[in-house]
Design an enzyme around this catalytic site. Structure first.
Site, mmCIF file in Angstrom:
data_model
loop_
_atom_site.group_PDB
_atom_site.id
_atom_site.type_symbol
_atom_site.label_atom_id
_atom_site.label_comp_id
_atom_site.label_asym_id
_atom_site.label_seq_id
_atom_site.Cartn_x
_atom_site.Cartn_y
_atom_site.Cartn_z
ATOM 1 N N ARG A 14 1.289 -0.972 -0.042
ATOM 2 C CA ARG A 14 -0.013 0.458 0.118
ATOM 3 C C ARG A 14 0.733 1.142 0.041
ATOM 4 O O ARG A 14 2.117 1.484 0.659
ATOM 5 C CB ARG A 14 -0.965 -0.255 0.640
ATOM 6 C CG ARG A 14 -2.108 -1.075 1.315
ATOM 7 C CD ARG A 14 -2.533 -0.876 0.538
ATOM 8 N NE ARG A 14 -3.898 -2.281 -0.233
ATOM 9 C CZ ARG A 14 -3.847 -2.925 -1.663
ATOM 10 N NH1 ARG A 14 -2.636 -3.025 -1.861
ATOM 11 N NH2 ARG A 14 -5.164 -4.251 -1.318
ATOM 12 N N CYS A 15 0.307 2.081 -0.739
ATOM 13 C CA CYS A 15 0.962 3.346 -0.899
ATOM 14 C C CYS A 15 1.534 3.745 0.734
ATOM 15 O O CYS A 15 0.887 3.658 1.965
ATOM 16 C CB CYS A 15 0.175 4.648 -1.261
ATOM 17 S SG CYS A 15 1.021 6.061 -1.388
ATOM 18 N N PRO A 16 2.783 3.922 1.231
ATOM 19 C CA PRO A 16 3.829 4.519 -0.190
ATOM 20 C C PRO A 16 4.888 3.919 -0.804
ATOM 21 O O PRO A 16 5.679 4.065 -2.050
ATOM 22 C CB PRO A 16 4.786 6.024 0.222
ATOM 23 C CG PRO A 16 4.383 5.411 1.843
ATOM 24 C CD PRO A 16 3.409 4.368 2.116
ATOM 25 N N ASP A 41 -3.186 -1.591 -5.309
ATOM 26 C CA ASP A 41 -3.386 -0.616 -4.271
ATOM 27 C C ASP A 41 -3.876 0.531 -5.914
ATOM 28 O O ASP A 41 -3.199 0.567 -6.612
ATOM 29 C CB ASP A 41 -1.956 -0.075 -4.358
ATOM 30 C CG ASP A 41 -2.427 1.229 -3.340
ATOM 31 O OD1 ASP A 41 -3.457 1.949 -3.157
ATOM 32 O OD2 ASP A 41 -1.716 1.418 -2.640
#
Length: 76
Positions: A14-16, A41
């Site tokens: 997931r981000c980042p 994502d």
């Protein structure tokens, strides 16, 4: 000399994290080498094109209609 194909599986990140892993991988690559990125994502649909633009890499193709999303990048 044959170029190697690089497939980067970022499914589950997931981000980042996806952008961080892509950046680290691209730093080790030579100019004009290509990489196929697999991700799930939703933020990658926005982040990867912007990343390529700002870092002067090419986003050659993207398939974002179904998961996993696939992005073909070429190092600039």
């Amino acid at each position: 000399m044959e170029k190697k194909n690089i497939i980067l599986n970022l499914i589950g990140l997931r981000c980042p994290e996806p952008i961080m892993v892509i950046r680290k991988t691209l730093r080790k690559m030579k100019k004009n080498e290509k990489i196929l990125v697999l991700a799930d994502d939703p933020s990658t649909k926005r982040d990867i094109p912007y990343f390529c633009y700002f870092m002067e890499h090419q986003l050659l193709d993207r398939f974002i209609h179904v998961k996993p999303y696939r992005y073909l990048l070429k190092k600039g």
